[in-house]
Design an enzyme around this catalytic site. Structure first.
Site, PDB file in Angstrom:
ATOM      1  CE  LYS A  35      -7.508 105.207  -7.963  1.00  0.00           C
ATOM      2  NZ  LYS A  35      -6.268 105.998  -8.088  1.00  0.00           N
TER       3      LYS A  35
HETATM    4  C1  LIG Z   1      -5.908 106.899  -8.962  1.00  0.00           C
HETATM    5  C2  LIG Z   1      -4.642 107.587  -8.733  1.00  0.00           C
HETATM    6  C3  LIG Z   1      -4.398 108.855  -9.273  1.00  0.00           C
HETATM    7  C4  LIG Z   1      -5.390 109.561 -10.178  1.00  0.00           C
HETATM    8  O1  LIG Z   1      -6.569 109.926  -9.497  1.00  0.00           O
HETATM    9  P1  LIG Z   1      -7.901 110.230 -10.327  1.00  0.00           P
HETATM   10  O2  LIG Z   1      -8.959 110.345  -9.288  1.00  0.00           O
HETATM   11  O3  LIG Z   1      -8.116 109.054 -11.219  1.00  0.00           O
HETATM   12  O4  LIG Z   1      -7.669 111.477 -11.071  1.00  0.00           O
HETATM   13  C5  LIG Z   1      -3.199 109.460  -8.975  1.00  0.00           C
HETATM   14  N1  LIG Z   1      -2.258 108.833  -8.223  1.00  0.00           N
HETATM   15  C6  LIG Z   1      -2.456 107.616  -7.706  1.00  0.00           C
HETATM   16  C7  LIG Z   1      -1.376 106.977  -6.912  1.00  0.00           C
HETATM   17  C8  LIG Z   1      -3.651 106.955  -7.927  1.00  0.00           C
HETATM   18  O5  LIG Z   1      -3.834 105.737  -7.401  1.00  0.00           O
END
Ligand SMILES: *Cc1c(COP(=O)(O)O)cnc(C)c1O
Length: 499
Positions: free
Chosen positions: A113
């Site tokens: 993120k």
């Molecule tokens: C947010 C997240 C995901 C999923 O990603 P999306 O964009 O919501 O599909 C997968 N792994 C981790 C560690 C995340 O923080």
């Protein structure tokens, strides 16, 4: 370049307005009216560029109202010196079996993120300035864990902004929770909601839709915005690392310009993999996206059958950031794959809201399956992947990435496809250390220590260093203690903002 809503009932707006609003007024998501395409030579030239410059090339295509200086400012603010622990920002590692791991977790909160949320606050602030917006932007976030902390770190003490984060009491790890409730910054608010991620997200959607609250806010010179992955300003920075990964493969000589590759992506809200889809639409030679889900396998079923059915039990798994039943960003994919048929999108989304299910037509499903392949992995399969990958290659996976590896292996066997594949790695293994330790050291060893002691133990076992921000977390003072029911979210926001 203008942006239109997937529901077709809002005016077209510039990038700044789309980023400022997050959600379009008709309830749809903003998408660029056309997608810029890069030629093979242009993509090959990425090999010569650093990550900031690669980001600048892509961002400027989509941000017509931003000057080159502003774009450069944003990429420097996000990915400049001291922000990421690895100067390459998103390093690509060869696993040894012909596949590669794209590490997206060298940012301040050790999960992918950060790739977007280190940039969004700057894009948002400039966007509000450019469109004559309110003096203060109030960012509301519903989080399954990683988004919350990453958004808090991104917005912390950014002037002209404040941030309110709701996290579900059930469904975040101890470390994630501790990271959030100890958040510093004079403009940060963290609230726990009794329930799961979908409860928190639905509550935030209601607040965004509340016209009376909006008017009261406006009177005080404030306005809401979103940092969830529905905001175009979140999605845009994520397109970059798909091109960066391809450039890194070119540089290693693993592929030649124009060669196709696959990406395996651990998926929850469909943001990460959708950015990959946009990269492909921009000309990146991708054969298949392998959509990896966990037991909340609503997306896998959709890719296989064309039916999106959220009426199913919600499971808490070893990958909490993928524990999602409504993947908002899928709407953007369907918009593109139906030839931008806003009417049909509106109908499907209405069916989802009213009945909890919709099914797409055969043509659309065919297009989905041309580009995506999907399966899901159980907790046990994820833990096995962690153990086997470590014993084979000495490489430590977090549970989310392990799901992607497990599903990729199944794809390779099922499709007999030996195309070079990049597994997108979304979190540091130290962030989800309890389950990594269970996989590696066994249930008993893992259960005798708490999550705050486990990083050191894992580090001793593997020789991998504990990331600095995950050291001494249990000693940090708790600054946010409030727990709410979903019905109380709106009033809590009004109270915090004094309206
Ligand atoms: C947010 C997240 C995901 C999923 O990603 P999306 O964009 O919501 O599909 C997968 N792994 C981790 C560690 C995340 O923080």
């Amino acid at each position: 370049m203008l942006y239109e809503s997937t529901r077709g009932l809002s005016d077209r707006v510039g990038a700044a307005q789309a980023i400022r609003e997050g959600l379009a007024p008709d309830g749809g998501l903003y998408v660029p009216e056309r997608i810029p395409v890069f030629r093979t030579e242009e993509m090959a030239a990425f090999v010569e560029l650093g990550y900031q410059e690669q980001a600048g090339r892509i961002l400027s295509e989509y941000l017509a109202e931003f000057t080159p200086e502003e774009v450069a400012y944003c990429t420097r603010a996000a990915y400049g010196a001291g922000k990421f622990a690895d100067p390459r920002i998103a390093p690509l590692r060869a696993l040894g079996d012909g596949s590669y791991i794209l590490e997206l977790w060298h940012g301040p909160t050790y999960a992918f993120k950060d790739m977007a949320l280190q940039m969004l606050p700057h894009l948002l602030r400039l966007s509000v300035q450019k469109t004559g917006g309110a003096a203060e932007v109030v960012v509301l976030v519903a989080t399954s864990g990683d988004t919350g902390k990453a958004a808090l770190e991104g917005f912390k003490d950014v002037p002209g902004t404040s941030i309110i984060v709701f996290f579900p009491l059930e469904g975040v790890s101890e470390v994630q929770k501790r990271q959030m409730v100890t958040q510093e910054g004079s403009n940060t608010y963290v609230l726990a909601v009794a329930g799961n991620f979908d409860d928190a997200q639905a509550g935030v959607k209601e607040i965004f839709a509340d016209q009376e609250l909006k008017r009261r806010l406006e009177a005080r010179g404030k306005e809401f915005s979103s940092a969830n992955s529905i905001n175009w300003g979140r999605l845009l920075p994520q397109i970059v690392y798909y091109f960066a990964a391809y450039a890194a493969l070119l540089q290693k000589g693993a592929v030649q310009p124009g060669d196709k590759i696959n990406f395996a992506v651990p998926t929850g809200n469909f943001g990460n993999i959708l950015a990959g889809f946009y990269a492909r639409e921009m000309g990146l030679p991708v054969k298949k996206f392998i959509l990896a889900a966990n037991a909340n396998n609503v997306l896998s079923e959709f890719v296989r059958t064309g039916v999106y059915d959220r009426r199913r039990p919600f499971y808490r798994t070893v990958c909490p950031s993928m524990d999602i039943l409504v993947s908002s960003n899928l709407e953007r994919l369907l918009f593109e794959l139906t030839g931008r048929d806003a009417l049909r999108i509106s109908e499907w989304m209405q069916e989802l809201e009213q009945n909890g299910v919709y099914g797409v037509d055969g043509t659309t499903l065919g297009r989905v399956q041309e580009i995506f392949w999907s399966d899901w992995a159980s907790d046990a399969a994820a833990l096995t992947a962690i153990k086997e990958t470590y014993s084979r290659y000495g490489y430590l996976l977090d549970p989310h990435t392990a799901v992607a590896c497990a599903v990729y292996e199944r794809y390779r066997d099922a499709a007999g496809d030996a195309t070079t594949t990049v597994v997108v790695s979304t979190a540091s293994p130290f962030k989800f250390n309890r389950d990594v330790a269970r996989a590696l050291l066994g249930e008993e060893a893992a259960s005798t220590h708490d999550e705050f002691a486990l990083p050191e133990i894992l580090s001793k076992y593997t020789g991998w260093p504990v990331p600095p921000g995950l050291q001494g977390l249990d000693a940090k003072p708790v600054r946010h203690r409030r727990v709410l029911r979903r019905e109380e979210m709106r009033d809590a926001v009004a109270e915090i903002l004094g309206v």
